[in-house]
Design an enzyme around this catalytic site. Sequence first.
Site, short mmCIF file in Angstrom:
data_model
loop_
_atom_site.label_atom_id
_atom_site.label_comp_id
_atom_site.label_asym_id
_atom_site.label_seq_id
_atom_site.Cartn_x
_atom_site.Cartn_y
_atom_site.Cartn_z
N GLU A 16 0.81 -1.22 0.00
CA GLU A 16 0.00 0.00 0.00
C GLU A 16 0.84 1.28 0.00
O GLU A 16 0.36 2.34 0.37
CB GLU A 16 -0.95 -0.01 1.20
CG GLU A 16 -1.90 -1.19 1.21
CD GLU A 16 -2.76 -1.24 2.45
OE1 GLU A 16 -3.55 -0.29 2.64
OE2 GLU A 16 -2.65 -2.19 3.22
N SER A 146 -6.63 -1.99 2.03
CA SER A 146 -6.84 -1.40 0.70
C SER A 146 -7.33 -2.41 -0.33
O SER A 146 -7.06 -2.28 -1.51
CB SER A 146 -5.56 -0.74 0.19
OG SER A 146 -5.27 0.42 0.91
N TYR A 210 -9.46 2.40 -6.44
CA TYR A 210 -8.43 3.37 -6.80
C TYR A 210 -8.44 3.78 -8.27
O TYR A 210 -7.53 4.46 -8.71
CB TYR A 210 -7.05 2.83 -6.41
CG TYR A 210 -6.94 2.67 -4.91
CD1 TYR A 210 -6.98 3.79 -4.07
CD2 TYR A 210 -6.84 1.43 -4.31
CE1 TYR A 210 -6.92 3.66 -2.70
CE2 TYR A 210 -6.77 1.29 -2.93
CZ TYR A 210 -6.81 2.40 -2.14
OH TYR A 210 -6.74 2.27 -0.77
N ARG A 249 -11.96 4.07 10.78
CA ARG A 249 -13.10 3.96 9.86
C ARG A 249 -13.55 2.51 9.87
O ARG A 249 -12.72 1.59 9.81
CB ARG A 249 -12.69 4.35 8.44
CG ARG A 249 -13.87 4.66 7.52
CD ARG A 249 -13.48 4.69 6.06
NE ARG A 249 -13.35 3.33 5.54
CZ ARG A 249 -12.28 2.88 4.89
NH1 ARG A 249 -11.23 3.64 4.67
NH2 ARG A 249 -12.26 1.63 4.45
N ASP A 251 -16.12 -0.53 8.37
CA ASP A 251 -16.85 -0.92 7.17
C ASP A 251 -17.86 -2.01 7.49
O ASP A 251 -17.58 -2.92 8.29
CB ASP A 251 -15.89 -1.46 6.10
CG ASP A 251 -14.82 -0.45 5.71
OD1 ASP A 251 -15.06 0.76 5.87
OD2 ASP A 251 -13.75 -0.88 5.23
N GLU A 264 -14.67 -4.97 9.08
CA GLU A 264 -13.33 -4.66 9.57
C GLU A 264 -13.25 -3.24 10.09
O GLU A 264 -14.11 -2.40 9.81
CB GLU A 264 -12.28 -4.88 8.49
CG GLU A 264 -12.44 -4.01 7.26
CD GLU A 264 -11.38 -4.32 6.21
OE1 GLU A 264 -10.19 -4.08 6.48
OE2 GLU A 264 -11.74 -4.80 5.12
N ASN A 266 -10.58 -0.05 10.13
CA ASN A 266 -9.38 0.53 9.52
C ASN A 266 -8.83 1.60 10.46
O ASN A 266 -9.41 2.67 10.60
CB ASN A 266 -9.71 1.16 8.17
CG ASN A 266 -10.30 0.15 7.20
OD1 ASN A 266 -9.58 -0.58 6.54
ND2 ASN A 266 -11.63 0.09 7.15
N GLY A 270 -7.48 5.78 4.58
CA GLY A 270 -7.03 6.73 3.57
C GLY A 270 -7.38 8.15 3.95
O GLY A 270 -8.46 8.42 4.47
#
Length: 310
Positions: A16, A146, A210, A249, A251, A264, A266, A270
Site C-alpha cells: 500500500e 486497501s 483506486y 473507519r 466498514d 473490519e 481501519n 485513507g
Amino acid sequence: MKEPRIAVLLGGTSAEREVSLGSGKAAAAALSKFFEVDVFDLQSYAELPGGLDPRRHVVFSTLHGSFGEDGTAQALMDEAGVYYAGCDAASSALTFDKVATKAKLAEAGVPVPAEIVFENGELPLASTIVSVLGPSVVLKPVAEGSSVGLQFAEGETEITDCLEKCREGRWLVEPRIAGKEVTVGIVQGEALGVVEIRPLNGRFDYESKYTKGMTEYIAPAEISADLSERIRKLATHAFEACGCRDYARIDCMVDTGGNPYFLEINTLPGLKETSLLPMSAALFGYNFDELLQKLVEPALLRYRDGNSSS
C-alpha cells in the site's frame, strides 16, 4: 513548554505504499496550515526514521498496511517514548487481523458474517465452502488493507480457481452479502456520517477503489435514519470493544433485509480529501483541514500531559 512539530510518516514498503504517499502528502499539506510539519518517507520495515525526536515531535502516521498499521511501528514509538495519533500498538495489531477483529466484535454482540479461515496452502474444498457459506463468496487475506488480494467467486469452479491463488499466508472466506456496502468514521469516540459505496461493477476491489470513476459514493447513505443510527451505535461499540482510540473507519455490509454485518476496522484509513473518512466527517460539518486538526488533537494532549513538568 514549546509546541511540538508534527512528524508525518508516509510511504513504507508494503503493498500500500502508493496509497500511503497520497494520504501522507494530503495530510501534511493540511496540518502545515496549523503546525510546523516534518515529513518522513519510510523506506524500511525495521526501524523508525532517523531525525524523529520524542522531545519535539508528535507523529501523525499514514503508513498503511504492514509495519505501519499492524502495531509494529506503534510498538517502536512506544519504546522510543514518541507520542503519536491513532490507535495504540495492541489495538492496531488486533484490528489488522480480520479474523481476530471479527471474533472480538462477535463477543461484544456486534453482528459479523460467517467465515472459513485457512492458511499455509491447506485449502478447503470448494464444495465445503459452498455447503457452509453458499455459492457466492468473497476471499481476502486476513492481514492486508486497501482491498489487496480481494477476490469474488460464484460457484465451485470459480471458488476452486480463486483458492489456487491463496497458497501463501492466511486467508478468510465469507459469504458475499447482497445489499449495500457502507462505512462510518469514528473521531474521538464519536461516530460520524454513514457513507454508501457503490462500485459500478458491483465489486469494491482494489481496481474499483483506486480507479477514478469506477465507484460512486453516496453521502449520506440512502438508508433510513433508524438504520443509520443503528450502524453508528454499533460502530462506536466496535471501536470501543477493540480498544481503539482517537479515530478509525469501520466498514459493514447491509443485507437486503436491512441487517448490518461488520467487516473490519481501519485504524489508519485513507486520508486524501476524497477518501472515505473525510466524506464521513463532512456529513458532520468538518472540512478536510478541520478534520486533520481533530485527528491529531488527542496526541497533542498526551504529549503536553507527558511533558507538563518540562
